[in-house]
Each structure stands twice: as structure tokens, then as C-alpha cells.
Write a protein that holds these residues in place. Structure first.
Motif, mmCIF file in Angstrom:
data_model
loop_
_atom_site.group_PDB
_atom_site.id
_atom_site.type_symbol
_atom_site.label_atom_id
_atom_site.label_comp_id
_atom_site.label_asym_id
_atom_site.label_seq_id
_atom_site.Cartn_x
_atom_site.Cartn_y
_atom_site.Cartn_z
ATOM 1 N N LEU A 106 -18.676 -2.242 9.432
ATOM 2 C CA LEU A 106 -17.519 -1.773 8.663
ATOM 3 C C LEU A 106 -16.413 -2.821 8.646
ATOM 4 O O LEU A 106 -15.814 -3.105 7.602
ATOM 5 N N LEU A 107 -16.137 -3.400 9.810
ATOM 6 C CA LEU A 107 -15.061 -4.371 9.906
ATOM 7 C C LEU A 107 -15.383 -5.632 9.112
ATOM 8 O O LEU A 107 -14.498 -6.205 8.450
ATOM 9 N N ALA A 108 -16.625 -6.063 9.135
ATOM 10 C CA ALA A 108 -17.011 -7.243 8.361
ATOM 11 C C ALA A 108 -16.812 -6.996 6.870
ATOM 12 O O ALA A 108 -16.337 -7.872 6.132
ATOM 13 N N ALA A 109 -17.161 -5.801 6.402
ATOM 14 C CA ALA A 109 -16.965 -5.469 4.992
ATOM 15 C C ALA A 109 -15.482 -5.453 4.642
ATOM 16 O O ALA A 109 -15.075 -5.934 3.572
ATOM 17 N N ALA A 110 -14.656 -4.915 5.539
ATOM 18 C CA ALA A 110 -13.215 -4.856 5.281
ATOM 19 C C ALA A 110 -12.588 -6.249 5.293
ATOM 20 O O ALA A 110 -11.646 -6.508 4.537
ATOM 21 N N ARG A 111 -13.106 -7.146 6.123
ATOM 22 C CA ARG A 111 -12.596 -8.524 6.114
ATOM 23 C C ARG A 111 -12.885 -9.189 4.776
ATOM 24 O O ARG A 111 -12.049 -9.925 4.245
ATOM 25 N N ARG A 112 -14.082 -8.933 4.228
ATOM 26 C CA ARG A 112 -14.452 -9.530 2.946
ATOM 27 C C ARG A 112 -13.647 -8.946 1.792
ATOM 28 O O ARG A 112 -13.378 -9.631 0.808
ATOM 29 N N ASP A 113 -13.282 -7.679 1.911
ATOM 30 C CA ASP A 113 -12.595 -6.990 0.818
ATOM 31 C C ASP A 113 -11.488 -6.110 1.394
ATOM 32 O O ASP A 113 -11.616 -4.887 1.475
ATOM 33 N N PRO A 114 -10.366 -6.726 1.799
ATOM 34 C CA PRO A 114 -9.296 -5.949 2.441
ATOM 35 C C PRO A 114 -8.565 -5.003 1.498
ATOM 36 O O PRO A 114 -7.706 -4.238 1.939
ATOM 37 N N GLY A 115 -8.918 -5.016 0.218
ATOM 38 C CA GLY A 115 -8.311 -4.089 -0.722
ATOM 39 C C GLY A 115 -9.094 -2.801 -0.902
ATOM 40 O O GLY A 115 -8.729 -1.973 -1.735
ATOM 41 N N ARG A 199 1.097 17.144 3.168
ATOM 42 C CA ARG A 199 1.226 18.418 2.460
ATOM 43 C C ARG A 199 0.476 19.524 3.178
ATOM 44 O O ARG A 199 0.899 20.691 3.189
ATOM 45 N N TRP A 200 -0.680 19.170 3.762
ATOM 46 C CA TRP A 200 -1.535 20.163 4.400
ATOM 47 C C TRP A 200 -1.592 19.914 5.906
ATOM 48 O O TRP A 200 -1.559 18.784 6.362
ATOM 49 N N PHE A 201 -1.708 20.988 6.656
ATOM 50 C CA PHE A 201 -1.833 20.883 8.105
ATOM 51 C C PHE A 201 -3.142 20.195 8.480
ATOM 52 O O PHE A 201 -3.191 19.365 9.378
ATOM 53 N N MET A 202 -4.189 20.544 7.760
ATOM 54 C CA MET A 202 -5.507 19.967 7.997
ATOM 55 C C MET A 202 -6.385 20.256 6.780
ATOM 56 O O MET A 202 -6.203 21.276 6.120
ATOM 57 N N TYR A 203 -7.279 19.336 6.477
ATOM 58 C CA TYR A 203 -8.246 19.420 5.391
ATOM 59 C C TYR A 203 -7.638 18.991 4.051
ATOM 60 O O TYR A 203 -6.480 19.289 3.762
ATOM 61 N N ALA A 204 -8.436 18.304 3.281
ATOM 62 C CA ALA A 204 -8.131 17.804 1.926
ATOM 63 C C ALA A 204 -7.308 16.528 1.931
ATOM 64 O O ALA A 204 -7.238 15.846 0.916
ATOM 65 N N GLU A 205 -6.696 16.173 3.070
ATOM 66 C CA GLU A 205 -5.874 14.959 3.069
ATOM 67 C C GLU A 205 -6.725 13.703 2.894
ATOM 68 O O GLU A 205 -6.262 12.709 2.328
ATOM 69 N N ASP A 206 -7.976 13.730 3.339
ATOM 70 C CA ASP A 206 -8.831 12.559 3.140
ATOM 71 C C ASP A 206 -9.235 12.409 1.672
ATOM 72 O O ASP A 206 -9.235 11.288 1.129
ATOM 73 N N VAL A 207 -9.541 13.528 1.015
ATOM 74 C CA VAL A 207 -9.870 13.478 -0.417
ATOM 75 C C VAL A 207 -8.659 12.994 -1.214
ATOM 76 O O VAL A 207 -8.788 12.152 -2.109
ATOM 77 N N GLU A 208 -7.484 13.495 -0.861
ATOM 78 C CA GLU A 208 -6.264 13.096 -1.566
ATOM 79 C C GLU A 208 -5.934 11.633 -1.329
ATOM 80 O O GLU A 208 -5.532 10.913 -2.255
ATOM 81 N N PHE A 209 -6.128 11.145 -0.114
ATOM 82 C CA PHE A 209 -5.861 9.747 0.185
ATOM 83 C C PHE A 209 -6.798 8.844 -0.614
ATOM 84 O O PHE A 209 -6.362 7.852 -1.224
ATOM 85 N N CYS A 210 -8.072 9.184 -0.625
ATOM 86 C CA CYS A 210 -9.029 8.377 -1.393
ATOM 87 C C CYS A 210 -8.724 8.436 -2.883
ATOM 88 O O CYS A 210 -8.942 7.458 -3.606
ATOM 89 N N TRP A 211 -8.211 9.564 -3.346
ATOM 90 C CA TRP A 211 -7.792 9.678 -4.746
ATOM 91 C C TRP A 211 -6.700 8.657 -5.048
ATOM 92 O O TRP A 211 -6.730 7.980 -6.085
ATOM 93 N N ARG A 212 -5.742 8.514 -4.147
ATOM 94 C CA ARG A 212 -4.671 7.532 -4.348
ATOM 95 C C ARG A 212 -5.200 6.106 -4.253
ATOM 96 O O ARG A 212 -4.726 5.213 -4.954
ATOM 97 N N VAL A 213 -6.173 5.885 -3.366
ATOM 98 C CA VAL A 213 -6.807 4.564 -3.294
ATOM 99 C C VAL A 213 -7.404 4.209 -4.647
ATOM 100 O O VAL A 213 -7.159 3.128 -5.201
ATOM 101 N N ARG A 214 -8.196 5.122 -5.195
ATOM 102 C CA ARG A 214 -8.860 4.870 -6.475
ATOM 103 C C ARG A 214 -7.838 4.780 -7.616
ATOM 104 O O ARG A 214 -7.984 3.941 -8.513
ATOM 105 N N GLY A 217 -6.237 1.426 -8.171
ATOM 106 C CA GLY A 217 -7.099 0.319 -8.566
ATOM 107 C C GLY A 217 -7.979 -0.231 -7.474
ATOM 108 O O GLY A 217 -8.614 -1.283 -7.661
ATOM 109 N N HIS A 218 -8.066 0.461 -6.340
ATOM 110 C CA HIS A 218 -8.895 0.005 -5.229
ATOM 111 C C HIS A 218 -10.152 0.863 -5.135
ATOM 112 O O HIS A 218 -10.298 1.856 -5.843
#
Length: 310
Positions: A106-115, A199-214, A217-218
Motif C-alpha cells: 500500500l505504501l509503495a503505491a501511495a509513494r508512486r501516486d500521492p494524489g 456529520r455522522w457519529f459512525m458509518y458512511a463517513e468513509d463513503v463520503e470521504f471517498c466521494w470527495r476524493v473522486r 479529481g483524485h
């Protein structure tokens, strides 16, 4: 707060959030070990089972941050990252484990593409029917999942559901979301996006974060060559027969906030998912009895989704 291991600037900061996690967190920390160039930051959300003291005693290199209350997952992670110094950050659930070779991949992939954001293939207790990664929860993707159409999606991506299936992950896949149980990305990207939504105490924050990543433009990548394990729902020491429908209620709210085209669109999503969960409950009742754990859980999820929409 423990300050052991603060002399050397780390490349990677691993952030865990615990709440009554003494029964599982040792496996996560043993798996990480004392990795050179890596710091471990553990935020304890006011555990009553001695989690914080256990970690201090057994793992003096771990930086323990006591939150002073049960902040929930997203706030706890954001607090932990504020204490982290690494140029890369990895989120890791206390009931998840990742071995050194997989972390290196995982770390090697992130070094190659830190975005980009990188996630391993997360193995769950058998039988593993879904992958904790996939496509944004549109009405179509949810229908494909609950109707079983997603089983035909190995060679037709448009048929794949919100959750990918194991047979659909044979090589690195650019996905819309991956579980926050194990995610690795650069600190720069994390800071640009402002961390997890609280916004949420738990759950959905990972989906929402990845939505913002995408949306920014990442990319979010699922790397099957890297593996992690996750004992789903075991991190907080609750009774195993408890039912928490927050995951699906929050997912519907995420859909309404980001993808829906009005109330009718949200209502359609609710009907599709509630019916899908009810069908799973009926099937479980036939196979295992109406009082089985699976039948009870699916029925409770469906009912909670309908009630919360009124």
C-alpha cells in the motif's frame, strides 16, 4: 498522552480509534509491530474496559490520545490525524489487522501516486460474500446488489453493485469508495480534503470521504495484492446480538445529500433498499428460521430505513 517514539520523523502514521476495544486491539497492534519510520497514534474514546491502560502498558511506542468522551469514529480519526506527523496516513480499525508485506504494498503505491487513496482487499469472516469497496450507492447500484444482478457483473461493470464481489477483484480496481477500516493516503491529500466528515457519529463517513476524493479529481484504488482482515462489528465490545441500523440510514442520507435529484429520488432509493433488505430477511428466515440472527438483522435494517424516511 504517551510520547514514546517521537524522536524520528515518521514517514507513515497509523491512526486507530478505540472504544472498549481491549479484546481486539492487541491483534491490530501486534500486526503492526514497531515498524521503522512508522508511528502509531491511538485515540481512545473514553473506554471503560481499560483499553488505554492496556495499550500504554504493552505498547509503549504507541501514542495514546484520550479524547475525554465517546466522540464517534470520524471525530476520533480527525483528532488522531492532528496528532500525527507522517507524510502518509493509514486509517486502521482496532478489529482489523494488516501484515508488513501488505502494508509495504500500500505504501509503495501511495509513494508512486500521492494524489490517490489506496485500500487493501479486506478479508472478512467466512463466508465472504461481498467486498468492502465498490461503486457509489445510486439507486441502480443498490438494486443490482439486492436483486442479485451484480453476480453477472464480472465482465459487465454496469451490472456491478454498490459492493463489489470477490470474483470481480482480480487486479487493481479504481473504485468509488473503500472501507475506512483500512485506507492509506498522503497527508497532503488528507489536509486538502479536510479529513472525515463529522456529520455522522459512525458509518458512511468513509463513503463520503471517498466521494470527495473522486469529486476533487483524485482516485480511490483497491489493491487485491495487499490484504487485511476485519472482524466486522467487533471493535466496540458490544453484544453480538445488537442491531445498529445506522449504516443504512446514514447511507441513505449520503445519497440524498450528494446523488438524489429530489425527494422522489430518495423515496425510490428507500423502496429499493428496504425491499432488498426485507427479501434478505425472508430468505434467511426460510433457510435458518425466523428467529435467526440474519433474519432478525435484515428485518430490523429494513424497518429502520422505512421508519426514518417518514
Amino acid at each position: 498522552m504517551a510520547e514514546a517514539g517521537r524522536d524520528e520523523e515518521p514517514e507513515l502514521s497509523v491512526v486507530l480509534v478505540t472504544y472498549n476495544s481491549a479484546h481486539v486491539v492487541t491483534a491490530a497492534l501486534d500486526g503492526l509491530g514497531e515498524r521503522r519510520g512508522t508511528e502509531v497514534v491511538l485515540v481512545d474514546n473514553d473506554s471503560t474496559d481499560g483499553t488505554a491502560d492496556l495499550v500504554r502498558d504493552r505498547y509503549p511506542h504507541v501514542i495514546v490520545v484520550e479524547s475525554g468522551g465517546n466522540l464517534g469514529f470520524a471525530k476520533g480519526v480527525n483528532l488522531g490525524v492532528r496528532h500525527a506527523r507522517g507524510s502518509f496516513v493509514m486509517l486502521l480499525n482496532p478489529d482489523a489487522t494488516i501484515a508488513e508485506p501488505d502494508l509495504r504494498a500500500l505504501l509503495a503505491a501511495a509513494r508512486r501516486d500521492p494524489g490517490s487513496v489506496f485500500a487493501p482487499f479486506v478479508e472478512q469472516p467466512a463466508p465472504q460474500r461481498i467486498v468492502s469497496a465498490g461503486w457509489a450507492p445510486s439507486t441502480w447500484r443498490m438494486f443490482a446488489h439486492y436483486s442479485g444482478l451484480s453476480r453477472l457483473g464480472r465482465h459487465a461493470r454496469w451490472l456491478q453493485g454498490h459492493y463489489l464481489l470477490p470474483a470481480q477483484v482480480r487486479s487493481p480496481v479504481r473504485v468509488d469508495w473503500a472501507t475506512g477500516a483500512c485506507l492509506l493516503l498522503s497527508r497532503g491529500l488528507w489536509d486538502r480534503l479536510g479529513g472525515l466528515s463529522e456529520r455522522w457519529f459512525m458509518y458512511a463517513e468513509d463513503v463520503e470521504f471517498c466521494w470527495r476524493v473522486r469529486s476533487s479529481g483524485h482516485d480511490v484504488w483497491l489493491l487485491p495484492e495487499a490484504r487485511a482482515t476485519h472482524l466486522v462489528g467487533a471493535s466496540d465490545g458490544r453484544r453480538t446480538d445488537s442491531v445498529d441500523p445506522a449504516w443504512v440510514v446514514n447511507l441513505r442520507e449520503f445519497h440524498a445529500l450528494t446523488m438524489a435529484r429530489g425527494r422522489a429520488s430518495t423515496a425510490s432509493w428507500t423502496v429499493v433498499v428496504a425491499a432488498g433488505l426485507a427479501s434478505r430477511a425472508a430468505l434467511a428466515a426460510v433457510r435458518h428460521g425466523p428467529r435467526s440472527d440474519a433474519a432478525r438483522r435484515f428485518s430490523a435494517y429494513s424497518a429502520a430505513l422505512v421508519r426514518s424516511h417518514r
